[in-house]
Design an enzyme around this catalytic site. Sequence first.
Site, short mmCIF file in Angstrom:
data_model
loop_
_atom_site.label_atom_id
_atom_site.label_comp_id
_atom_site.label_asym_id
_atom_site.label_seq_id
_atom_site.Cartn_x
_atom_site.Cartn_y
_atom_site.Cartn_z
N SER A 105 -52.26 -34.23 126.16
CA SER A 105 -52.51 -34.85 124.85
C SER A 105 -52.42 -36.36 125.02
O SER A 105 -51.78 -36.84 125.97
CB SER A 105 -51.42 -34.39 123.87
OG SER A 105 -51.40 -35.20 122.73
N TYR A 137 -42.71 -32.53 121.15
CA TYR A 137 -44.10 -32.48 121.60
C TYR A 137 -44.38 -33.60 122.60
O TYR A 137 -44.96 -33.38 123.66
CB TYR A 137 -45.02 -32.59 120.39
CG TYR A 137 -46.49 -32.34 120.65
CD1 TYR A 137 -47.00 -31.05 120.62
CD2 TYR A 137 -47.36 -33.38 120.91
CE1 TYR A 137 -48.35 -30.80 120.84
CE2 TYR A 137 -48.71 -33.16 121.13
CZ TYR A 137 -49.20 -31.87 121.09
OH TYR A 137 -50.55 -31.64 121.32
P1 NAD Z 1 -54.26 -23.73 118.18
O1 NAD Z 1 -53.06 -23.56 117.30
O2 NAD Z 1 -55.63 -23.59 117.61
O3 NAD Z 1 -54.16 -22.72 119.41
C1 NAD Z 1 -52.94 -22.50 120.09
C2 NAD Z 1 -53.06 -21.25 120.92
O4 NAD Z 1 -51.81 -21.03 121.58
C3 NAD Z 1 -53.35 -19.99 120.09
O5 NAD Z 1 -54.23 -19.15 120.82
C4 NAD Z 1 -51.97 -19.34 119.97
O6 NAD Z 1 -52.01 -17.94 119.75
C5 NAD Z 1 -51.41 -19.69 121.33
N1 NAD Z 1 -49.95 -19.57 121.42
C6 NAD Z 1 -49.01 -20.13 120.62
N2 NAD Z 1 -47.78 -19.73 121.00
C7 NAD Z 1 -47.97 -18.92 122.07
C8 NAD Z 1 -47.08 -18.18 122.91
N3 NAD Z 1 -45.75 -18.19 122.75
N4 NAD Z 1 -47.62 -17.44 123.91
C9 NAD Z 1 -48.97 -17.37 124.09
N5 NAD Z 1 -49.85 -18.05 123.33
C10 NAD Z 1 -49.34 -18.81 122.34
O7 NAD Z 1 -54.07 -25.14 118.88
P2 NAD Z 1 -55.08 -26.15 119.64
O8 NAD Z 1 -55.20 -27.36 118.80
O9 NAD Z 1 -56.29 -25.45 120.12
O10 NAD Z 1 -54.15 -26.57 120.86
C11 NAD Z 1 -54.35 -26.15 122.18
C12 NAD Z 1 -53.68 -27.13 123.12
O11 NAD Z 1 -54.27 -28.41 122.96
C13 NAD Z 1 -52.19 -27.32 122.87
O12 NAD Z 1 -51.50 -27.42 124.10
C14 NAD Z 1 -52.12 -28.63 122.12
O13 NAD Z 1 -50.89 -29.28 122.28
C15 NAD Z 1 -53.26 -29.38 122.79
N6 NAD Z 1 -53.78 -30.51 122.02
C16 NAD Z 1 -54.32 -30.31 120.78
C17 NAD Z 1 -54.78 -31.41 120.09
C18 NAD Z 1 -55.39 -31.27 118.74
O14 NAD Z 1 -55.61 -32.30 118.11
N7 NAD Z 1 -55.67 -30.08 118.27
C19 NAD Z 1 -54.73 -32.68 120.66
C20 NAD Z 1 -54.20 -32.84 121.91
C21 NAD Z 1 -53.72 -31.74 122.58
#
Ligand code: NAD
Length: 261
Positions: free
Chosen positions: A143, A156
């Site tokens: 991130s 985070y």
């Molecule tokens: P999201 O909430 O859409 O998806 C998260 C996924 O993780 C889901 O499939 C959920 O079921 C799974 N998950 C959660 N807890 C879990 C567990 N204990 N075991 C197995 N699976 C689990 O989120 P996203 O925005 O797609 O985020 C994905 C990654 O990208 C994360 O690591 C997040 O920190 C990172 N990220 C997101 C953003 C953003 O703006 N959305 C920005 C930077 C980084």
Amino acid sequence: MFLKGKSAIVTGSTSGIGLALAKALAAEGAAVVINGFGDADAIEKERAGLAALSGAQALYDAADMTKPDEIEAMVRRAHDELGGPDIIINNAGIQHVAPVDQFPIDKWNAIIAINLTSAFHMMRAAVPFMRAKKWGRIISTASAHSKVASPNKSAYVAAKHGIDGLTQTVALETATDGITVNCISPGYVWTPLVENQIPDTMKARGLTREQVMNDVLLAAQPTKQFVTPEQVAAFAVFLCRDEAAQVTGANLSIDGGWTAA
Ligand code: NAD
């Protein structure tokens, strides 16, 4: 379809960025293991769609990223059933927003376990299989918060900075094994994770939904646009190419200029 014959595990791929990553890898012919929580019928639909897209197998594994034995079993399954894993993408992540003196201890522990420690367990289990094949790609979704901080996100930011250090360390350990280890650092991507943190941020800062969107989220992003999951996925697919064999130990930004100094 340059990934035909290869297999990939994408953690946290029932939603958001992970699902886009799984689709992009399958579109290049990879057999994929998807993982994460959600409605069983919806997951099965995605799994079947991925198999149709790749022309290869697609599996769903329900491993909970807080449980080391389940993570290890998922990696072994990818080995036994798909002959891999050749690619692992550590993507599962959760968020909680609160000032440090009010940060719930269980939320701290869950964020560190899912956003950081699960990547260690994935790497620990997968590296021997990759070494044996002299080829591997390890990619973590970090991130912009692996490079800079924001208030109220202590767990985070700590976890994502940890991913950066873990990435560099394992890249050095595997540098002569045909394995590359990188992380991708998106700015704000429009997914359920971002949408779900809006109410907490409204509460923590006393703002309206609109103010959180424009003055908090996109305030940091000079392009004033959200990154798309598909843009993140395309970046990861590039890292799987032979042309990216010398990209290792890198923390690659895709953040609309957020972390530009
Ligand atoms: P999201 O909430 O859409 O998806 C998260 C996924 O993780 C889901 O499939 C959920 O079921 C799974 N998950 C959660 N807890 C879990 C567990 N204990 N075991 C197995 N699976 C689990 O989120 P996203 O925005 O797609 O985020 C994905 C990654 O990208 C994360 O690591 C997040 O920190 C990172 N990220 C997101 C953003 C953003 O703006 N959305 C920005 C930077 C980084």
